[in-house]
Structures are given as structure tokens and as C-alpha cells.
Design a protein around this motif. Structure first.
Motif, PDB file in Angstrom:
ATOM      1  N   MET A   1      56.649  92.375  42.885  1.00 30.44           N
ATOM      2  CA  MET A   1      57.391  91.302  42.226  1.00 30.44           C
ATOM      3  C   MET A   1      57.998  91.812  40.919  1.00 30.44           C
ATOM      4  N   GLN A   2      57.197  92.538  40.155  1.00 29.07           N
ATOM      5  CA  GLN A   2      57.668  93.079  38.886  1.00 29.07           C
ATOM      6  C   GLN A   2      58.869  93.992  39.082  1.00 29.07           C
ATOM      7  N   GLN A   3      58.811  94.841  40.101  1.00 30.46           N
ATOM      8  CA  GLN A   3      59.930  95.731  40.382  1.00 30.46           C
ATOM      9  C   GLN A   3      61.175  94.948  40.769  1.00 30.46           C
TER      10      GLN A   3
ATOM     11  N   GLU B   1      71.978  94.255  43.279  1.00 28.53           N
ATOM     12  CA  GLU B   1      72.151  93.223  44.300  1.00 28.53           C
ATOM     13  C   GLU B   1      71.300  93.542  45.526  1.00 28.53           C
ATOM     14  N   ASN B   2      71.122  92.530  46.375  1.00 28.57           N
ATOM     15  CA  ASN B   2      70.359  92.667  47.626  1.00 28.57           C
ATOM     16  C   ASN B   2      68.949  93.190  47.377  1.00 28.57           C
ATOM     17  N   VAL B   3      68.335  92.678  46.311  1.00 25.89           N
ATOM     18  CA  VAL B   3      66.960  93.051  45.975  1.00 25.89           C
ATOM     19  C   VAL B   3      66.006  92.072  46.666  1.00 25.89           C
ATOM     20  N   PRO B   4      64.941  92.541  47.321  1.00 21.34           N
ATOM     21  CA  PRO B   4      63.965  91.602  47.898  1.00 21.34           C
ATOM     22  C   PRO B   4      63.404  90.681  46.825  1.00 21.34           C
ATOM     23  N   PHE B   5      63.423  89.377  47.078  1.00 22.83           N
ATOM     24  CA  PHE B   5      62.912  88.431  46.089  1.00 22.83           C
ATOM     25  C   PHE B   5      61.956  87.416  46.705  1.00 22.83           C
ATOM     26  N   ILE B   6      61.716  87.513  48.016  1.00 19.38           N
ATOM     27  CA  ILE B   6      60.807  86.599  48.704  1.00 19.38           C
ATOM     28  C   ILE B   6      59.542  87.376  49.057  1.00 19.38           C
ATOM     29  N   PHE B   7      58.401  86.882  48.596  1.00 18.10           N
ATOM     30  CA  PHE B   7      57.132  87.571  48.787  1.00 18.10           C
ATOM     31  C   PHE B   7      56.200  86.664  49.594  1.00 18.10           C
ATOM     32  N   LEU B   8      55.905  87.099  50.801  1.00 13.82           N
ATOM     33  CA  LEU B   8      55.163  86.284  51.768  1.00 13.82           C
ATOM     34  C   LEU B   8      53.815  86.945  52.063  1.00 13.82           C
ATOM     35  N   GLY B   9      52.745  86.175  51.948  1.00  8.69           N
ATOM     36  CA  GLY B   9      51.423  86.733  52.185  1.00  8.69           C
ATOM     37  C   GLY B   9      50.603  85.929  53.166  1.00  8.69           C
ATOM     38  N   GLU B  10      50.105  86.602  54.203  1.00  6.35           N
ATOM     39  CA  GLU B  10      49.100  86.021  55.097  1.00  6.35           C
ATOM     40  C   GLU B  10      47.743  86.452  54.557  1.00  6.35           C
ATOM     41  N   ALA B  11      46.899  85.487  54.188  1.00 10.12           N
ATOM     42  CA  ALA B  11      45.680  85.831  53.455  1.00 10.12           C
ATOM     43  C   ALA B  11      44.452  85.182  54.066  1.00 10.12           C
ATOM     44  N   ALA B  12      43.352  85.941  54.068  1.00 11.22           N
ATOM     45  CA  ALA B  12      42.053  85.411  54.458  1.00 11.22           C
ATOM     46  C   ALA B  12      41.522  84.500  53.351  1.00 11.22           C
ATOM     47  N   HIS B  13      40.360  83.890  53.613  1.00  8.46           N
ATOM     48  CA  HIS B  13      39.746  83.012  52.617  1.00  8.46           C
ATOM     49  C   HIS B  13      39.127  83.824  51.484  1.00  8.46           C
ATOM     50  N   GLY B  14      39.169  83.245  50.269  1.00  9.33           N
ATOM     51  CA  GLY B  14      38.416  83.797  49.158  1.00  9.33           C
ATOM     52  C   GLY B  14      38.979  85.048  48.534  1.00  9.33           C
TER      53      GLY B  14
END
Length: 543
Positions: A30-32, A42-55
Motif C-alpha cells: 500500500m505504501q509503495q 499512472e496505472n498503479v495498483p490501488f486495490i488491496f484484497l485479502g482472503e484471511a483466516a480468523h484471528g
């Protein structure tokens, strides 16, 4: 950004183990992205999607922490605006979970001598700094069909959106949010979820432009890997071990060897079961549905042994390295669009290297010919001298004639075979399959362990891993036999919002071995067909 978390909020983001990403790696990405946007790239990734376990701290750190960072660190200049929108499927999740964490982080920063979140309202999920600088939490109700309008209309200099439990957020909110990200100087869209399905909009977002996707598993979480509390409050190894035997909600069964089709995994430590059984380090486990999403961050399979391809196999094919060239035959699969949500697809298979060449929205024969020639040009450049074009007969009569009559294609290839495929027609091996489309999808299942898939359509995995088959009784050679039959297209559409399995059909047409398109009259015996299929699979595996 990392300094804000450490110095202001007093959080040490955890780094993933086993060369896998953790909170730290996601925040660094995200910082980058933010740095590149501030530099005008331009055309920089800006969507950050995470599939996460519990805890694992996905809400506390990656959602609530990011909300405060973005709100505090981009004070708008005169004429500029800063807006952070956070949402979750229910008001309880917004106010009592996400924004409870926001308030806790504000208190943690205060203890370190930093005043953040000034202007937060006493009981509402909102921080009002000025009329052009605020953060807000909203639910995702459709508001009488106007939910999309509620989620759009904001076009701010600095714009962030945080979707917590993003799998439960409806499509209209995603649609409205996408329209907000225009004309921004810095934009950030974070969506996190404990993934329980493979058909949500959240899952489909993984293949969109500008998205970086992550999977946070307890197998790569410091507390579990090292067997001690490194991340305060995070899931412990003791809890992980208990979940292995909690077959009511989670559970994983000990097995003797790896089964790549079913997301099996190993524990690197000794595990003692409640009944006293001891499992040594290196034990293999077969996860149940709840363990997949709860402990491993993996969305469960849609079927139950009733599909030719599993999601695990598809994911492995996407990660598999490209195959070397060993033949001269390039294969092109063409699935034609008809109406409604159908989309035409042109797929290219070069020795098991499968890619989407084009998506076509209209029934335009010249357009199909152009895209087929584009795929053929890719094959020619790669050194292929023979071409097999397989066209869905439901639409493809004109396409077949156009390909057969094209002088350029004839000049570029020594041999061109054009097959018009009737999905409901007689299969090459009628002793195993009820019709041609079933045989095509079964051939993917036979080949998937050796395919290398790149650049598919966003729904390709769903088309393959959630197309179910059943056994039906059919007269074959005057004998009643049980054969496999793929579910009708209408049944698939009913389970998938009215859309057809266009990517699946295109892949099936492109990847099938050439011999199954021979005339049925000259088909080999069932044994011969199986031998030919196995030979094709073995050839792919040797590459």
C-alpha cells in the motif's frame, strides 16, 4: 505508512512466514502504491484484497488502522478534499466491530501522546474534521433500489474505501464505489474477508485491473509457526491444533499422503489429539469446509466431488510455469455469444499453455474472424505450423465458413482443421459420456494437472470448478449404461445470476485433445479412447 502504525498507533505489523505475505508486506505494498501515485505514476495498483483466516488482525490493523492513517496523513489543501468511506454488510459490523477498533486505536495513540481522530462523534461511525475532510462508516442497504447512488457521487482529491467482511457486501455497492475512483490524486481501496464462497463479487474482484490479492493463512502466522505469542491477541498454535479436531465447525482429517486436488497441508510440529493420539511433524491433513476458510483463508469448493475440475487444481494451473513447445499444433477454442449475459470467447492453447485472447460481446462474424486471426498470429510467432480451430456450433456456422475461406490463414499454416462442435452431439467415447459437452469438460479434468493457464476471464475458475455433473442411464450399443452428464446450461445459469459458462466453454474447446473431434463412426473402442487420453495426459506431464 509503516512508521505511522509503529510510532503513532503503537502497532508492530506482523510479517508472514514461509515466504508468504503478512500484515507488514500488505502495508508495504500500500505504501509503495501511495508513493507512486504521489509521484504522478499512472496505472498503479490501488486495490488491496485479502482472503484471511480468523484471528489475524485483518479488521484491527488492515481496516481500522488504514482508515486512521489515510484520514490523518493527507490533510487537504484549500480546494482539496479527503474522504474515507468504510463499510460492512451490517450496522453491527460497522459500528460495533470496525469502528470499535477505530476508537481503540485512537485511545492507543493518545496513550503515546498523539491526538488522532479529532472530531470523532460520540456514538456514530464518523470523524468530522472539516466539511471537506472526514471519515464515515456506512451500511450497505439498497435504500429502495438506490444503494448504488448512495455509494457513488464522491470524487475526492484523497479517496479511500475500506470494505470489511467484503464477501457479504452486495454488487451495487461495488458498482457505486468503482465510479468514485476517478480524478483522485491518491486512491486506496482495501477489502478484507473471511472467504466462505467462490461466487461473490469479492472473489471476482481478484482478477480485475489494479488489484493485488493476498491470502493470509494460519499456517504462515508467527504465533502458529513458532508455537508462542509473537502477535499479541492473535490465534495461537494451541487454538489451531484444537480446530483440527473440531469437526462440528472446522476440522481436518489426518491422511497418509498429499492430495493436491483438495488443499491438503502439513503441520511442521507434533500434534496431540484429544483422545491421546500423537501425530508427528510432517503429518498430512485433509481440511473440511470450515477449516478451509476459517484457518487457511481458502474459499471452499462449490461442489462435493461432482465437478471435473476443483478450484485447487485451477489455482495450481494458474501458478504453473509455462510449458515448452513440443508439437506443431496450435488449438483455438471459440465460444460464440448469443444474447443476454453471454459473451463470446476466443482461447488459445499452445502445448498446454492456455490463454484468453479475446472477449466479444456481440454476434459479429467479422470480429470473431479478426480475433481468431490474432490468436493464430500468436501461434505462428511461437513457431506453430498447424492449426485446429474448434467453434461452438450454436452460433458458429458463419465463423466456420469465414475461417475455412480465409487466404491469410491458409498461407500461414501447413494444415488447418476447423471443427464445428455441437455440444449436445454424440461424444467420442459414448461408453463414458452422455454428450459432447460433458466429454469436453471431462477432458479438462484429465489435462488440468499439466496445464499452465494465464490471463483467463474473471469467471473461468467458477465455470470449471462449479460446473456439476451427474450419472444418467443411457442405451449405448443396445446396453443400458451409467454415463456422466454435465448439468444443463440453464441449471448453471440459475445458480450464477443468469450468466452462461462462456469462459469454461472456450477453455474446453481450446484444450481438448484433437483426437476426440474425429468422426464418431471411426472412434476407437472405449479402452482405446482411454488409452489415447492417458497418452495425451502423459505427453503434457513430460513437458
Amino acid at each position: 505508512m509503516i512508521r505511522f502504525f509503529r510510532e503513532v498507533l503503537g502497532i508492530e505489523p506482523w510479517s508472514g512466514e514461509n515466504s508468504k505475505p503478512g500484515q507488514l508486506e500488505i502495508l508495504e505494498d500500500m505504501q509503495q502504491s501511495i508513493r507512486q501515485q504521489l509521484d504522478g505514476e499512472e496505472n498503479v495498483p490501488f486495490i488491496f484484497l485479502g482472503e484471511a483466516a480468523h484471528g489475524l488482525g485483518k479488521t484491527f490493523v488492515l481496516e481500522a488502522g488504514t482508515l486512521l492513517y489515510f484520514h490523518e496523513c493527507f490533510p487537504p489543501a484549500p480546494g482539496e478534499t479527503n474522504m474515507v468511506l468504510s463499510t460492512a454488510p451490517t450496522s453491527v459490523q460497522v459500528s460495533d466491530l470496525l469502528w470499535k477498533d477505530v476508537r481503540k486505536l485512537i485511545e492507543m495513540a493518545k496513550e503515546k501522546g498523539f491526538k488522532v481522530g479529532r472530531g470523532i462523534l460520540p456514538s456514530e461511525p464518523r470523524i468530522n474534521k472539516t466539511g471537506t475532510h472526514f471519515a464515515v462508516g456506512r451500511t450497505t442497504s439498497d435504500s429502495g433500489g438506490k444503494g448504488s447512488e448512495r455509494a457513488q457521487g464522491q470524487h475526492n482529491t484523497f479517496q479511500a474505501a475500506l470494505f470489511d467482511e467484503a464477501e457479504g457486501i452486495p454488487d451495487f455497492f461495488y458498482n457505486g464505489m468503482k465510479r468514485q475512483f476517478t480524478g483522485n490524486r491518491v486512491k486506496l481501496w482495501v477489502m478484507m474477508a473471511n472467504p466462505k464462497t467462490r461466487t461473490s463479487r469479492f472473489q471476482r474482484m481478484k482478477t480485475q485491473a489494479g488489484v493485488k490479492a493476498y491470502r493470509l493463512s494460519l499456517l504462515d502466522f508467527p504465533n502458529v509457526v513458532h508455537g508462542r505469542e509473537i502477535v499479541p491477541g492473535g490465534t495461537s498454535r494451541e487454538t489451531f491444533n484444537a480446530w483440527l479436531f473440531d469437526f462440528e465447525d472446522f476440522g481436518a482429517h489426518p491422511i497418509d499422503e498429499d492430495d493436491p486436488k483438495r488443499y491438503t497441508f502439513q503441520t511442521a510440529w507434533e500434534v496431540t489429539a484429544p483422545d491421546g493420539r500423537v501425530f508427528p511433524p510432517g503429518q498430512w491433513w485433509l481440511p473440511q469446509r470450515g477449516f478451509l476458510y476459517g484457518a487457511l483463508g481458502i474459499p471452499p469448493e462449490g461442489g462435493d466431488g461432482d465437478t471435473f475440475v476443483t478450484s485447487a487444481q485451477f489455482e495450481m494451473a494458474v501458478k504453473r510455469a509455462p510449458r515448452p513447445k513440443t508439437t506443431d499444433l496450435a488449438r483455438i477454442g471459440v465460444d460464440g455469444a448469443r444474447f443476454g449475459k453471454d459473451a463470446g470467447k476466443v482461447y488459445l492453447d499452445l502445448d498446454g499453455n492456455l490463454q484468453l485472447v479475446s472477449t466479444i460481446q456481440a454476434g459479429d462474424t467479422p470480429r470473431y474472424l479478426r480475433e481468431i486471426k490474432k490468436a493464430a498470429a500468436l501461434a505462428k510467432t511461437a513457431g506453430y505450423t498447424e492449426l485446429s480451430v474448434r467453434v461452438d456450433a450454436g452460433y458458429g456456422g458463419g465463423i466456420v465458413d469465414a475461417v475455412q475461406g480465409d487466404a491469410d490463414l491458409k498461407a500461414d499454416f501447413k494444415r488447418i482443421a476447423v471443427h464445428e462442435i455441437h455440444f449436445g452431439g454424440t461424444p467420442h467415447d459414448p461408453l463414458k459420456y452422455a454428450d459432447r459437452v460433458t466429454e469436453l469438460y471431462a477432458s479438462i479434468g484429465e489435462m488440468i494437472g499439466a496445464l499452465s493457464i494465464r490471463g483467463t476471464g474473471p469467471r473461468a475458475e467458477d465455470d470449471l470448478a462449479d460446473s456439476k455433473f451427474r450419472y444418467v442411464t443411457k442405451n449405448v450399443e443396445d446396453i443400458r449404461r451409467e454415463v456422466k452428464q454435465l448439468e444443463p446450461k440453464d441449471a448453471f445459469k440459475k445458480r450464477h445470476e443468469g450468466r452462461s459458462r462462456d469462459d469454461g466453454d472456450g477453455i474446453a474447446l481450446a484444450s481438448a485433445p484433437e483426437y476426440i473431434f474425429r468422426n464418431v463412426e471411426s472412434a476407437p473402442t472405449a479402452t482405446g479412447a482411454r488409452m489415447a487420453m492417458q497418452a495425451a495426459v502423459n505427453a503434457l506431464k513430460r513437458r
